[in-house]
Structures are given as C-alpha cells and as structure tokens.
Design an enzyme around this catalytic site. Structure first.
Site, PDB file in Angstrom:
ATOM      1  N   GLY A 176       0.219   4.314   0.105  1.00  0.00           N
ATOM      2  CA  GLY A 176      -0.163   5.301   1.129  1.00  0.00           C
ATOM      3  C   GLY A 176       0.509   4.996   2.461  1.00  0.00           C
ATOM      4  O   GLY A 176       1.004   5.902   3.134  1.00  0.00           O
ATOM      5  N   ARG A 230      -1.700   4.376  13.500  1.00  0.00           N
ATOM      6  CA  ARG A 230      -0.440   3.955  12.867  1.00  0.00           C
ATOM      7  C   ARG A 230       0.709   4.862  13.309  1.00  0.00           C
ATOM      8  O   ARG A 230       1.803   4.409  13.632  1.00  0.00           O
ATOM      9  CB  ARG A 230      -0.569   3.987  11.343  1.00  0.00           C
ATOM     10  N   ASN A 260       0.854  -1.186   0.000  1.00  0.00           N
ATOM     11  CA  ASN A 260       0.000   0.000   0.000  1.00  0.00           C
ATOM     12  C   ASN A 260       0.897   1.247   0.000  1.00  0.00           C
ATOM     13  O   ASN A 260       1.570   1.552   0.977  1.00  0.00           O
ATOM     14  CB  ASN A 260      -0.874  -0.062   1.265  1.00  0.00           C
ATOM     15  N   ASP A 292      -0.757  -4.467  11.391  1.00  0.00           N
ATOM     16  CA  ASP A 292      -2.138  -4.883  11.149  1.00  0.00           C
ATOM     17  C   ASP A 292      -3.008  -3.892  11.896  1.00  0.00           C
ATOM     18  O   ASP A 292      -2.678  -3.483  13.010  1.00  0.00           O
ATOM     19  CB  ASP A 292      -2.387  -6.311  11.639  1.00  0.00           C
ATOM     20  N   SER A 293      -4.088  -3.482  11.261  1.00  0.00           N
ATOM     21  CA  SER A 293      -4.900  -2.441  11.874  1.00  0.00           C
ATOM     22  C   SER A 293      -6.365  -2.654  11.567  1.00  0.00           C
ATOM     23  O   SER A 293      -6.727  -3.466  10.702  1.00  0.00           O
ATOM     24  CB  SER A 293      -4.446  -1.069  11.362  1.00  0.00           C
ATOM     25  N   ASP A 347     -12.453   6.131   7.229  1.00  0.00           N
ATOM     26  CA  ASP A 347     -12.143   7.524   7.565  1.00  0.00           C
ATOM     27  C   ASP A 347     -13.356   8.466   7.498  1.00  0.00           C
ATOM     28  O   ASP A 347     -13.490   9.337   8.362  1.00  0.00           O
ATOM     29  CB  ASP A 347     -11.021   8.071   6.662  1.00  0.00           C
ATOM     30  N   LYS A 400      -4.205  13.742  10.586  1.00  0.00           N
ATOM     31  CA  LYS A 400      -4.321  12.286  10.731  1.00  0.00           C
ATOM     32  C   LYS A 400      -2.937  11.667  10.915  1.00  0.00           C
ATOM     33  O   LYS A 400      -2.751  10.780  11.735  1.00  0.00           O
ATOM     34  CB  LYS A 400      -5.031  11.676   9.513  1.00  0.00           C
TER      35      LYS A 400
HETATM   36  P1  IMP Z   1      -4.777  -3.473   7.210  1.00  0.00           P
HETATM   37  O1  IMP Z   1      -3.972  -3.103   8.404  1.00  0.00           O
HETATM   38  O2  IMP Z   1      -4.210  -2.940   5.963  1.00  0.00           O
HETATM   39  O3  IMP Z   1      -5.097  -4.934   7.179  1.00  0.00           O
HETATM   40  O4  IMP Z   1      -6.156  -2.682   7.380  1.00  0.00           O
HETATM   41  C1  IMP Z   1      -7.349  -3.277   7.713  1.00  0.00           C
HETATM   42  C2  IMP Z   1      -8.528  -2.422   7.405  1.00  0.00           C
HETATM   43  O5  IMP Z   1      -8.803  -1.579   8.522  1.00  0.00           O
HETATM   44  C3  IMP Z   1      -8.417  -1.472   6.211  1.00  0.00           C
HETATM   45  O6  IMP Z   1      -8.717  -2.109   5.004  1.00  0.00           O
HETATM   46  C4  IMP Z   1      -9.463  -0.421   6.568  1.00  0.00           C
HETATM   47  O7  IMP Z   1     -10.752  -0.881   6.249  1.00  0.00           O
HETATM   48  C5  IMP Z   1      -9.335  -0.355   8.081  1.00  0.00           C
HETATM   49  N1  IMP Z   1      -8.377   0.705   8.449  1.00  0.00           N
HETATM   50  C6  IMP Z   1      -7.131   0.552   8.961  1.00  0.00           C
HETATM   51  N2  IMP Z   1      -6.547   1.750   9.165  1.00  0.00           N
HETATM   52  C7  IMP Z   1      -7.440   2.665   8.735  1.00  0.00           C
HETATM   53  C8  IMP Z   1      -7.394   4.087   8.672  1.00  0.00           C
HETATM   54  O8  IMP Z   1      -6.414   4.758   9.011  1.00  0.00           O
HETATM   55  N3  IMP Z   1      -8.499   4.687   8.177  1.00  0.00           N
HETATM   56  C9  IMP Z   1      -9.602   4.003   7.772  1.00  0.00           C
HETATM   57  N4  IMP Z   1      -9.687   2.684   7.791  1.00  0.00           N
HETATM   58  C10 IMP Z   1      -8.605   2.010   8.281  1.00  0.00           C
END
Ligand code: IMP
Length: 203
Positions: free
Chosen positions: A13, A184, A11, A71-72, A158, A178
């Site tokens: 971004g 993050r 990603n 992971d988020s 977001d 942000k």
């Molecule tokens: P991953 O960490 O890329 O697996 O993110 C998992 C999912 O969590 C993303 O696809 C978003 O749907 C959501 N997510 C994680 N961080 C953000 C953020 O900063 N803004 C909005 N959605 C987020």
C-alpha cells in the site's frame, strides 16, 4: 553510480502511495520487494526522525542504493502524544487494528473525552548509497478522533481519524482524498524538490 532510489518498505500500500505521487516525475524507483534478502530493521528509536533515519541508513547499507524510508504514527493530544512512535505496537505486537482502536477510545474516555485533537505525523529520511543521512522531511495531517470507528477504507487508525475540513473518517473518505492530504503525501511533497534535484533523470 546508479541514481535509482530504494523505497524502504514491504507494505504494498505504501509503495503504491509513493508511486502514485512520484510516478509522474523522472525518478527511477525500486522497493524492498526487489531485495528479498534484506534483513528487517528494528525501529528502536524514540522519535519518528530517529526511526526513519535508522531505516534509511540501514537499508542503504544493505543494498548499496540511495534509500527513502518513512516512519509515521498517530499523536493524540489528550494522551500526551501517545501512541506516537508506538502506534504500530500499541496494545502489544499481537493486537489487531480494531483492538488498538478500542484501546485508544478507552484511554480517551478515561482522559475525560473532551479534547479529541490528534494528528498523523510522517517523517521521511533519505540516505545516500554510502548510507549517509542526507535529509529529513516531515508531513502532518491535523484532525480529531471520532467517538466510534466508521468506514472500512484505509488501515490502522483510519476508521477513527477525522481530518480537519471533513466530517468523515479516513476510513470513509475516498482514497484519492487521503492520498492528497495525508501526512505521508505531505512529507513526500516536501521531499519532492530534493528528490528531483538529487535523483531526477533527464529521461
Ligand atoms: P509505520 O510508519 O509503518 O511504522 O506506521 C506506524 C503505525 O502508525 C501503523 O502501523 C499505523 O498503526 C499507524 N499509521 C501510520 N500511518 C497511518 C495512516 O495513514 N492511517 C492509519 N494509521 C496509520
């Protein structure tokens, strides 16, 4: 042995976010864009910790580089912490961000619509070049879910997430804000002393 640190994401971004925070420090970074042959790692864990560790260790094993993976996701209090680790897959793998937001707002409405507390969570895992897990760092951003989507900035949830201390959603707030207060950013800030002591150069 090189001390370069691989940022395990495709990603762009996320790479930019990490670079903008860590760029000021003497760390040598690369990303999965530099390793096009790596095989994607499935997020089969049931916690952010498990998934980030899984990714850090698997990409370190594939590349031979020390690796940082994250992971988020979004935890909504009235939904018992959902969508949580399933944030990216909420509503199925084909759903769009807008469909996921609709689903979330519908679920909140059915829950009574009263408690809108929510938090973004990010766990960063760091593995060494032998794929051994070294450390985990967590960052959270507390807030609430708006009644309807607002703003076109950012990604994912977001447009419906209003961080504490602000009236606008992350979709409306300038990206610099942000980048300062996000889950993050906070996880990276927590990891910084460790990263500098293990991977910093004298440059
Ligand atoms: P991953 O960490 O890329 O697996 O993110 C998992 C999912 O969590 C993303 O696809 C978003 O749907 C959501 N997510 C994680 N961080 C953000 C953020 O900063 N803004 C909005 N959605 C987020």
């Amino acid at each position: 042995m090189t001390k370069k640190l691989l940022i395990a994401t495709r990603n762009r971004g996320k790479v930019l976010e990490v670079e903008s925070l860590l760029g000021a420090f003497p760390l040598r970074l690369c990303s999965l864009a530099d390793f096009p042959a790596t095989v994607d790692v499935e997020e089969t864990g049931s916690t952010f910790e498990e998934n980030s560790a899984l990714k850090a260790q698997a990409y370190a094993a594939q590349t031979g580089y020390s690796t940082l993976a994250d992971d988020s996701g979004l935890e909504v209090e009235a939904l018992g912490g959902a969508p949580g680790v399933f944030s990216a897959r909420y509503g199925g793998p084909e759903a769009t961000d807008a469909e996921r937001i609709d689903l979330l707002l519908g679920a909140l409405k059915r829950s009574g619509d009263a408690n809108r507390r929510a938090r973004f969570v990010c766990v960063i895992a760091i593995a060494d070049s032998q794929a051994k897990l070294l450390e985990l760092f967590t960052g959270t951003c507390e807030g609430h879910i708006a009644h309807e989507p607002r703003g076109s900035g950012g990604f994912g949830y977001d447009p419906v997430f209003v961080p504490d201390g602000y009236r606008q959603t992350f979709g409306e707030l300038p990206s610099e804000i942000k980048q300062r207060i996000s889950h993050r950013a906070r996880a990276l800030q927590a990891a910084l002393p460790f990263l500098l002591s293990h991977f910093g150069t004298q440059a």
